[in-house]
Design a protein around this motif. Structure first.
Motif, PDB file in Angstrom:
ATOM      1  N   GLN A 189       0.812  -1.215   0.000  1.00 37.67           N
ATOM      2  CA  GLN A 189       0.000   0.000   0.000  1.00 37.67           C
ATOM      3  C   GLN A 189       0.850   1.271   0.000  1.00 37.67           C
ATOM      4  N   VAL A 190       2.021   1.204   0.613  1.00 34.79           N
ATOM      5  CA  VAL A 190       2.868   2.388   0.786  1.00 34.79           C
ATOM      6  C   VAL A 190       3.960   2.403  -0.274  1.00 34.79           C
ATOM      7  N   GLU A 191       4.032   3.508  -1.008  1.00 31.54           N
ATOM      8  CA  GLU A 191       5.083   3.681  -2.011  1.00 31.54           C
ATOM      9  C   GLU A 191       5.837   4.956  -1.686  1.00 31.54           C
ATOM     10  N   VAL A 192       7.147   4.839  -1.476  1.00 29.40           N
ATOM     11  CA  VAL A 192       7.979   5.976  -1.091  1.00 29.40           C
ATOM     12  C   VAL A 192       8.823   6.397  -2.292  1.00 29.40           C
ATOM     13  N   TRP A 193       8.690   7.658  -2.666  1.00 32.54           N
ATOM     14  CA  TRP A 193       9.465   8.221  -3.773  1.00 32.54           C
ATOM     15  C   TRP A 193      10.468   9.223  -3.219  1.00 32.54           C
ATOM     16  N   THR A 194      11.675   9.185  -3.751  1.00 29.17           N
ATOM     17  CA  THR A 194      12.755  10.029  -3.245  1.00 29.17           C
ATOM     18  C   THR A 194      13.004  11.199  -4.190  1.00 29.17           C
ATOM     19  N   GLY A 195      13.152  12.380  -3.614  1.00 32.59           N
ATOM     20  CA  GLY A 195      13.469  13.563  -4.411  1.00 32.59           C
ATOM     21  C   GLY A 195      12.874  14.811  -3.788  1.00 32.59           C
ATOM     22  N   HIS A 196      13.153  15.938  -4.385  1.00 30.01           N
ATOM     23  CA  HIS A 196      12.580  17.209  -3.941  1.00 30.01           C
ATOM     24  C   HIS A 196      11.073  17.168  -4.141  1.00 30.01           C
ATOM     25  N   SER A 197      10.325  17.624  -3.166  1.00 29.22           N
ATOM     26  CA  SER A 197       8.867  17.463  -3.196  1.00 29.22           C
ATOM     27  C   SER A 197       8.231  18.038  -4.457  1.00 29.22           C
ATOM     28  N   GLY A 198       8.626  19.234  -4.850  1.00 36.32           N
ATOM     29  CA  GLY A 198       8.038  19.834  -6.039  1.00 36.32           C
ATOM     30  C   GLY A 198       8.290  19.014  -7.291  1.00 36.32           C
ATOM     31  N   ASP A 199       9.525  18.522  -7.431  1.00 34.34           N
ATOM     32  CA  ASP A 199       9.858  17.712  -8.610  1.00 34.34           C
ATOM     33  C   ASP A 199       9.072  16.406  -8.629  1.00 34.34           C
ATOM     34  N   VAL A 200       8.966  15.753  -7.475  1.00 32.42           N
ATOM     35  CA  VAL A 200       8.278  14.464  -7.435  1.00 32.42           C
ATOM     36  C   VAL A 200       6.784  14.645  -7.679  1.00 32.42           C
ATOM     37  N   ILE A 201       6.187  15.692  -7.110  1.00 36.91           N
ATOM     38  CA  ILE A 201       4.759  15.938  -7.331  1.00 36.91           C
ATOM     39  C   ILE A 201       4.478  16.089  -8.829  1.00 36.91           C
ATOM     40  N   ARG A 202       5.298  16.874  -9.513  1.00 38.43           N
ATOM     41  CA  ARG A 202       5.097  17.072 -10.962  1.00 38.43           C
ATOM     42  C   ARG A 202       5.243  15.766 -11.738  1.00 38.43           C
ATOM     43  N   SER A 203       6.053  14.848 -11.233  1.00 39.43           N
ATOM     44  CA  SER A 203       6.330  13.606 -11.967  1.00 39.43           C
ATOM     45  C   SER A 203       5.337  12.485 -11.658  1.00 39.43           C
ATOM     46  N   LEU A 204       4.440  12.692 -10.706  1.00 45.51           N
ATOM     47  CA  LEU A 204       3.551  11.602 -10.288  1.00 45.51           C
ATOM     48  C   LEU A 204       2.709  11.028 -11.426  1.00 45.51           C
ATOM     49  N   PRO A 205       2.141  11.839 -12.335  1.00 49.23           N
ATOM     50  CA  PRO A 205       1.370  11.232 -13.433  1.00 49.23           C
ATOM     51  C   PRO A 205       2.210  10.275 -14.282  1.00 49.23           C
ATOM     52  N   GLU A 206       3.482  10.573 -14.466  1.00 47.31           N
ATOM     53  CA  GLU A 206       4.350   9.671 -15.244  1.00 47.31           C
ATOM     54  C   GLU A 206       4.678   8.410 -14.456  1.00 47.31           C
ATOM     55  N   ARG A 207       4.742   8.526 -13.147  1.00 49.56           N
ATOM     56  CA  ARG A 207       5.086   7.375 -12.316  1.00 49.56           C
ATOM     57  C   ARG A 207       3.908   6.413 -12.167  1.00 49.56           C
ATOM     58  N   TYR A 208       2.692   6.897 -12.439  1.00 50.84           N
ATOM     59  CA  TYR A 208       1.496   6.059 -12.274  1.00 50.84           C
ATOM     60  C   TYR A 208       0.681   6.034 -13.567  1.00 50.84           C
ATOM     61  N   PRO A 209       1.205   5.397 -14.604  1.00 43.17           N
ATOM     62  CA  PRO A 209       0.402   5.284 -15.832  1.00 43.17           C
ATOM     63  C   PRO A 209      -0.861   4.467 -15.565  1.00 43.17           C
ATOM     64  N   GLY A 210      -1.954   4.975 -16.066  1.00 47.21           N
ATOM     65  CA  GLY A 210      -3.219   4.282 -15.846  1.00 47.21           C
ATOM     66  C   GLY A 210      -3.965   4.739 -14.612  1.00 47.21           C
ATOM     67  N   TRP A 211      -3.340   5.595 -13.807  1.00 49.11           N
ATOM     68  CA  TRP A 211      -4.014   6.138 -12.622  1.00 49.11           C
ATOM     69  C   TRP A 211      -3.763   7.636 -12.561  1.00 49.11           C
ATOM     70  N   THR A 212      -4.811   8.398 -12.382  1.00 43.06           N
ATOM     71  CA  THR A 212      -4.680   9.847 -12.242  1.00 43.06           C
ATOM     72  C   THR A 212      -4.501  10.183 -10.770  1.00 43.06           C
ATOM     73  N   PRO A 213      -3.317  10.652 -10.376  1.00 48.15           N
ATOM     74  CA  PRO A 213      -3.086  10.936  -8.951  1.00 48.15           C
ATOM     75  C   PRO A 213      -3.956  12.093  -8.463  1.00 48.15           C
ATOM     76  N   ARG A 214      -4.952  11.755  -7.662  1.00 50.05           N
ATOM     77  CA  ARG A 214      -5.783  12.757  -6.986  1.00 50.05           C
ATOM     78  C   ARG A 214      -5.989  12.234  -5.570  1.00 50.05           C
ATOM     79  N   PHE A 215      -5.782  13.102  -4.597  1.00 50.15           N
ATOM     80  CA  PHE A 215      -5.655  12.636  -3.222  1.00 50.15           C
ATOM     81  C   PHE A 215      -6.805  13.110  -2.348  1.00 50.15           C
TER      82      PHE A 215
END
Length: 331
Positions: free
Chosen positions: A148-174
């Motif tokens: 259930q828990v996925e940890v991504w490493t990096g600067h928060s702003g950069d990782v937030i912008r990259s989330l759609p690419e990291r989750y193909p097939g899922w639209t990141p909305r929290f």
């Protein structure tokens, strides 16, 4: 017993400290390990809980803070004690959907959120420090919520912008966002989530440590800036910092209201006093990250001064959680 899946993560975390990813024994890294609260916490948890015992893992982390660090007056930055109750309240208020945590540290709140949304609730957690990210993922695996828990490493702003690419097939909305990164990033990261349409209507925003070390720009924007239109039910909750007796801190909670977007307008420029408070918060935050850290007494004085400065800006506490006489900290 620890999870088999956790062992390579533990070896990797040790290796990170030594600069040698082949290292797998704690003795070789004892001097460096002693300087890492995160790795010390991991060792403690693996010794005091079995794989799949979520409650025991969380309790072991609390015990580590109280029994190991508190006697030497060291702060362990986890949202435990009264703060944990506020996290659970936020989870109950949040709509169905994934949780985002910014600032994983050792994974305490990520594990709590995963357990609160079991069995399929997704928790996406962002951490700038590679060592902390590895420790947190290992903690989640050991607790039995690694899927259930996925940890991504990096600067928060950069990782937030990259989330759609990291989750193909899922639209990141929290449905819930827990912010526990550097307080000076709170408002910028929250605005980025809004611009990228990553918040569900009614999403709960919960920010920790907004009094100490502090997040004055975030609080000013939330209570006097664009946040007045973008968020409803804005609360500033006063409580005692976990395992730091007599030291006050605050958490901020609010509910996202996308209908307020049209009325929010552009960011308002905060008064000069807010910038001065941001500088003070950054200074004490930097000191807390050093080996000498900040004495509990100094934290208390700092928190009182920050509270008075926020009151002068008409940012007032809306709720007090008073410590129980019989503390529920681990004995």
């Amino acid at each position: 017993m620890e999870s088999h899946a956790c062992r390579p993560f533990r070896a990797y975390a040790r290796g990170l400290l030594l600069g040698d990813l082949s290292v797998a024994t704690i003795e070789e890294g004892s001097n460096r390990l002693a300087q890492s609260k995160a790795l010390m916490a991991l060792e403690y948890v693996l010794q005091h809980s079995n794989h799949g015992q979520v409650k025991k893992v969380l309790e072991a982390l609390e015990e580590f803070a109280v029994k190991v660090l508190k006697p030497s007056r060291q702060w362990f930055k986890i949202a435990a004690g009264a703060k944990g109750l506020v996290v659970e309240r936020a989870l109950r208020r949040a709509p169905e959907g994934a949780c985002l945590e910014i600032g994983t540290y050792v994974g305490f709140t990520a594990i709590r959120c995963a357990a609160g949304r079991a069995p399929n609730g997704r928790v996406v957690s962002l951490e700038v420090d590679p060592e902390h990210a590895v420790v947190a993922q290992c903690m989640a695996l050991h607790a039995g919520v690694g899927r259930q828990v996925e940890v991504w490493t990096g600067h928060s702003g950069d990782v937030i912008r990259s989330l759609p690419e990291r989750y193909p097939g899922w639209t990141p909305r929290f449905a819930m966002v827990f912010m526990d990164q550097c307080g000076s990033r709170f408002w910028a990261d929250l605005e980025l989530l809004i611009r990228e349409d990553m918040l569900l209507p009614g999403a709960v925003i919960l920010a920790d440590n907004v009094l100490k070390p502090g997040a004055p720009l975030f609080l000013w924007q939330l209570f006097h800036g664009r946040g007045r239109e973008l968020f409803s039910q804005r609360q500033l909750i006063s409580l005692e910092e976990f395992a730091m007796p007599g030291v006050e801190d605050c958490m901020a909670m609010a509910i996202y209201n996308p209908d307020g977007m049209a009325m929010a307008g552009a960011d308002k420029a905060p008064p000069a006093e807010v910038s001065a408070l941001e500088f003070e918060a950054d200074q004490v935050r930097a000191k807390a990250a050093t080996s000498g850290s900040v004495p509990f007494e100094d934290w208390s004085v700092f928190a009182a001064r920050m509270k008075k400065s926020l009151q002068d800006l008409k940012i007032e506490i809306t709720e007090w959680i008073v410590p129980e006489v019989d503390s529920k900290e681990p004995k």
